[in-house]
Design an enzyme around this catalytic site. Structure first.
Site, PDB file in Angstrom:
ATOM      1  N   THR A 185       0.804  -1.209   0.000  1.00 15.43           N
ATOM      2  CA  THR A 185       0.000   0.000   0.000  1.00 15.43           C
ATOM      3  C   THR A 185       0.841   1.266   0.000  1.00 15.43           C
ATOM      4  O   THR A 185       0.335   2.339  -0.257  1.00 15.43           O
ATOM      5  CB  THR A 185      -0.942   0.030   1.224  1.00 15.43           C
ATOM      6  OG1 THR A 185      -0.213  -0.447   2.355  1.00 15.43           O
ATOM      7  CG2 THR A 185      -2.130  -0.872   1.012  1.00 15.43           C
ATOM      8  N   HIS A 233       7.237  -0.654   6.724  1.00 23.41           N
ATOM      9  CA  HIS A 233       7.461  -0.074   8.044  1.00 23.41           C
ATOM     10  C   HIS A 233       7.844  -1.204   8.986  1.00 23.41           C
ATOM     11  O   HIS A 233       7.835  -2.378   8.606  1.00 23.41           O
ATOM     12  CB  HIS A 233       6.257   0.738   8.531  1.00 23.41           C
ATOM     13  CG  HIS A 233       4.956  -0.003   8.508  1.00 23.41           C
ATOM     14  ND1 HIS A 233       4.642  -0.972   9.438  1.00 23.41           N
ATOM     15  CD2 HIS A 233       3.917   0.055   7.649  1.00 23.41           C
ATOM     16  CE1 HIS A 233       3.451  -1.445   9.168  1.00 23.41           C
ATOM     17  NE2 HIS A 233       2.982  -0.860   8.080  1.00 23.41           N
ATOM     18  N   HIS A 270       6.227  -4.600   9.332  1.00 22.46           N
ATOM     19  CA  HIS A 270       6.487  -5.635   8.326  1.00 22.46           C
ATOM     20  C   HIS A 270       7.722  -6.459   8.666  1.00 22.46           C
ATOM     21  O   HIS A 270       7.939  -7.530   8.100  1.00 22.46           O
ATOM     22  CB  HIS A 270       6.745  -5.002   6.947  1.00 22.46           C
ATOM     23  CG  HIS A 270       5.530  -4.369   6.341  1.00 22.46           C
ATOM     24  ND1 HIS A 270       5.471  -3.023   6.052  1.00 22.46           N
ATOM     25  CD2 HIS A 270       4.344  -4.891   5.963  1.00 22.46           C
ATOM     26  CE1 HIS A 270       4.283  -2.749   5.517  1.00 22.46           C
ATOM     27  NE2 HIS A 270       3.581  -3.858   5.458  1.00 22.46           N
ATOM     28  N   ARG A 294     -10.940   0.202   0.617  1.00 19.46           N
ATOM     29  CA  ARG A 294      -9.554   0.357   0.161  1.00 19.46           C
ATOM     30  C   ARG A 294      -9.518   1.126  -1.152  1.00 19.46           C
ATOM     31  O   ARG A 294     -10.377   0.968  -2.001  1.00 19.46           O
ATOM     32  CB  ARG A 294      -8.932  -1.027  -0.088  1.00 19.46           C
ATOM     33  CG  ARG A 294      -8.754  -1.859   1.141  1.00 19.46           C
ATOM     34  CD  ARG A 294      -7.752  -1.248   2.087  1.00 19.46           C
ATOM     35  NE  ARG A 294      -7.596  -2.076   3.265  1.00 19.46           N
ATOM     36  CZ  ARG A 294      -6.535  -2.838   3.480  1.00 19.46           C
ATOM     37  NH1 ARG A 294      -5.554  -2.871   2.618  1.00 19.46           N
ATOM     38  NH2 ARG A 294      -6.450  -3.553   4.575  1.00 19.46           N
ATOM     39  N   GLN A 309      -6.739 -15.051  -1.092  1.00 18.91           N
ATOM     40  CA  GLN A 309      -5.445 -15.364  -0.475  1.00 18.91           C
ATOM     41  C   GLN A 309      -5.167 -16.870  -0.553  1.00 18.91           C
ATOM     42  O   GLN A 309      -4.035 -17.285  -0.763  1.00 18.91           O
ATOM     43  CB  GLN A 309      -5.431 -14.896   0.984  1.00 18.91           C
ATOM     44  CG  GLN A 309      -4.080 -15.098   1.629  1.00 18.91           C
ATOM     45  CD  GLN A 309      -3.971 -14.410   2.980  1.00 18.91           C
ATOM     46  OE1 GLN A 309      -4.620 -13.406   3.235  1.00 18.91           O
ATOM     47  NE2 GLN A 309      -3.125 -14.956   3.841  1.00 18.91           N
ATOM     48  N   ASP A 326      -2.840 -13.533  13.161  1.00 16.11           N
ATOM     49  CA  ASP A 326      -4.154 -13.150  12.638  1.00 16.11           C
ATOM     50  C   ASP A 326      -4.401 -13.731  11.242  1.00 16.11           C
ATOM     51  O   ASP A 326      -5.509 -13.680  10.729  1.00 16.11           O
ATOM     52  CB  ASP A 326      -4.280 -11.624  12.600  1.00 16.11           C
ATOM     53  CG  ASP A 326      -3.189 -10.978  11.762  1.00 16.11           C
ATOM     54  OD1 ASP A 326      -2.077 -11.547  11.695  1.00 16.11           O
ATOM     55  OD2 ASP A 326      -3.443  -9.918  11.166  1.00 16.11           O
ATOM     56  N   LYS A 363       0.399   0.081  20.757  1.00 21.56           N
ATOM     57  CA  LYS A 363       0.590  -0.610  19.491  1.00 21.56           C
ATOM     58  C   LYS A 363       2.055  -0.537  19.080  1.00 21.56           C
ATOM     59  O   LYS A 363       2.664   0.531  19.110  1.00 21.56           O
ATOM     60  CB  LYS A 363      -0.293   0.048  18.421  1.00 21.56           C
ATOM     61  CG  LYS A 363      -0.599  -0.896  17.288  1.00 21.56           C
ATOM     62  CD  LYS A 363      -1.658  -0.334  16.366  1.00 21.56           C
ATOM     63  CE  LYS A 363      -1.829  -1.297  15.204  1.00 21.56           C
ATOM     64  NZ  LYS A 363      -2.687  -0.780  14.154  1.00 21.56           N
ATOM     65  N   LYS A 394       4.499   2.287  16.374  1.00 24.69           N
ATOM     66  CA  LYS A 394       3.925   3.615  16.155  1.00 24.69           C
ATOM     67  C   LYS A 394       4.601   4.609  17.077  1.00 24.69           C
ATOM     68  O   LYS A 394       4.912   4.306  18.212  1.00 24.69           O
ATOM     69  CB  LYS A 394       2.428   3.604  16.481  1.00 24.69           C
ATOM     70  CG  LYS A 394       1.622   2.690  15.598  1.00 24.69           C
ATOM     71  CD  LYS A 394       1.108   3.423  14.392  1.00 24.69           C
ATOM     72  CE  LYS A 394       0.171   2.511  13.605  1.00 24.69           C
ATOM     73  NZ  LYS A 394      -0.205   3.042  12.328  1.00 24.69           N
ATOM     74  N   THR A 395       4.808   5.790  16.574  1.00 21.55           N
ATOM     75  CA  THR A 395       5.238   6.881  17.432  1.00 21.55           C
ATOM     76  C   THR A 395       4.189   7.973  17.283  1.00 21.55           C
ATOM     77  O   THR A 395       3.248   7.817  16.529  1.00 21.55           O
ATOM     78  CB  THR A 395       6.608   7.439  17.005  1.00 21.55           C
ATOM     79  OG1 THR A 395       6.455   8.007  15.702  1.00 21.55           O
ATOM     80  CG2 THR A 395       7.652   6.350  16.987  1.00 21.55           C
TER      81      THR A 395
END
Length: 428
Positions: A38, A43, A46, A84, A175, A196, A231, A234-235
């Site tokens: 995407t 990041h 991943h 999306r 998938q 997940d 989470k 993340k910042t």
RNA sequence: GGGAGAGUACCAGAGCGGUCAAAUGGGGCAGACUGUAAAUCUGUUGGCGAAGCCUUCGGAGGUUCGAAUCCUUCCUCUCCCA
């Protein structure tokens, strides 16, 4: 080296299908993970999948990365994100290239080894499918009953939400078909991913079994968490990207350096390639002197060098020392302009006219009105009262005035709000 | 369609004619301590100023010397009955 054992002690296994270990011990196996293309950068979220593939390859197996160019358009139902956006093929290719460049730092795509990594895009096969062919050749093999039994589906149907569109419901088939496709064309027998993904992966296994009668395997890793429940990855400023344009190497380094003690023990197993013995030694050292943050530093070093470069790492350490060490105005003025801006890369910069500094300016006026660093004069006054504002690394009070003398090297002023918030004013 | 209630600062939530720029908690920001941490403690959290003033309590009007508080109306939301 045994792949499953390796992942096991690193705490990277959540679940496996029976027989997975035997398969991996028997022969060189191809295994894949999927990544949503995407953006034109990965990041650190991943990175877990990427590290799994890295171990996979080092253990002699063949890693395959699937970019979900097609499935990314549908959207995995587990996230209740809005519709999306369809990526254009052009964007898709651009993202693919950028991501592959990043993956090359973790995986070997180019050698002549027979287990060199492979990058594929499911857009290349799924986009060619007609609806009719798909429901006839694929949909026919799985019952709706089977598909509805998946947790991700059950939750959405039983839940109070807005229900689930047919599109999302079909996601697992798409998938699943990927897995089948890879199985047919690349002898891929294993799919890996976050816990997940279990439901989606087993759908693929089931599809392969029904269509070919052959066995395929799944391996999932736990979702990464933070000890404080936040989470991971993340910042305040959003995702931590691998692309230095999106997250500077300095910010990247800082992210890892600021991990909590507890998290860093977990992360160093997942994100570094250090041996078990080495990690345990480091942990002991760390616990003896936690303030030295041995684990965080090691982790930050490993990853910054791997993701960026040794030079970037050294610059980040250097910048950290200036920012958080006992830096003084003298030290600041000694920095070359180039060094200065590399240290303060990513720090908000405010440009002002040089003529504005010709006569002295009161602190509130300068900080609130001229530069808008602070939202109001009251805010500035409050901060001054708290002794929270520094100019060029020196605390100031309300008697301070800005003028030409505030400039470092005739060019910039460094403003600090508290300890960690930096702003640079540049005269032009 | 009929009935009841609620809308307050970033969020939750008091206040129900003057002492209200508005309790309390959370969050945010800062200070001390420290390891650029966690925990803790302290300060601060509408704007402009020296006192003081100005704009805020869903929107618009009104009553009153004076309203977040009372009245009218509009909007939004929640609950109950059909």
């Amino acid at each position: 080296m045994n792949f499953v054992d390796e992942l096991r002690w690193r705490g990277m296994i959540h679940d496996m299908t029976p027989g997975t270990e035997e398969q991996l011990n028997k022969e060189m196996t191809s295994g894949y993970v999927g990544i949503d293309p995407t953006a034109d950068s990965l990041h650190i979220g991943h990175l877990v999948s990427v590290m799994i593939l890295n171990h996979f390859q080092r253990c002699g197996h063949r890693p395959i990365v699937i970019l979900g160019g097609a499935t990314g358009m549908i959207g995995d139902p587990s996230g209740k994100s809005q519709e999306r956006n369809l990526l254009t093929e052009e964007t898709l290719r651009h993202n693919q290239q950028a991501i592959q460049k990043q993956l090359k730092k973790f995986l070997d795509f180019d050698s002549t080894e027979k287990n060199r990594a492979l990058l594929l895009n499911n857009y290349d096969w799924l986009s060619k499918f007609s609806f009719l062919d798909f429901i006839r050749d694929i949909g026919k093999h799985l019952t709706v009953n089977y598909m509805m039994a998946k947790d991700s589906v059950k939750k959405r149907i039983a839940g109070e939400g807005d229900g689930m569109s047919f599109t999302e419901f079909s996601y697992q088939l798409a998938q699943g078909y990927d897995f089948f496709h890879l199985h047919e064309h690349f002898q891929c027998k294993l799919q890996m991913g976050g816990s997940d993904q279990w439901g989606n992966i087993t759908t693929g296994i089931e599809l392969i079994r029904r269509k070919t009668g052959q066995e395929a395997f799944a391996l999932t890793c736990p979702l990464i968490t933070k000890a404080d429940g936040g989470k991971f990855g993340k910042t305040e400023s959003g995702n931590v990207w691998l692309d230095p344009e999106k997250t500077s190497p300095y910010a990247f380094y800082q992210f890892w350096l600021n991990c909590s003690d507890e998290d860093s023990k977990k992360y160093i197993r997942i994100f570094s390639l250090l041996s078990k013995a080495k990690i345990e030694t480091l942990e002991k050292e760390h616990d003896n002197a936690p303030h030295l943050r041995i684990l965080q530093k090691k982790l930050a070093k490993e990853l910054t060098i791997r993701t960026h470069s040794l030079e970037d790492y050294e610059a980040a350490v250097n910048a950290s020392e200036i920012l958080f060490g006992k830096g003084t105005a003298q030290q600041l003025s000694k920095l070359s302009e180039k060094m200065f801006f590399s240290v303060f890369e990513g720090v908000p910069q405010i440009k002002i006219e040089k003529t504005l500094l010709e006569k002295p300016i009161a602190v509130e006026d300068f900080l609130a009105e001229m530069t808008e660093i602070f939202p109001s004069k009251s805010e500035v006054r409050r901060m001054l009262k708290d002794n929270a504002i520094s100019v060029n690394k020196s605390k100031i009070d309300d008697t301070y005035t800005f003028s030409h003398e505030s400039l470092i090297n005739q060019k910039y002023i460094l403003i600090q709000k508290g300890k960690k918030n930096y702003y640079i004013v540049i005269v032009v």
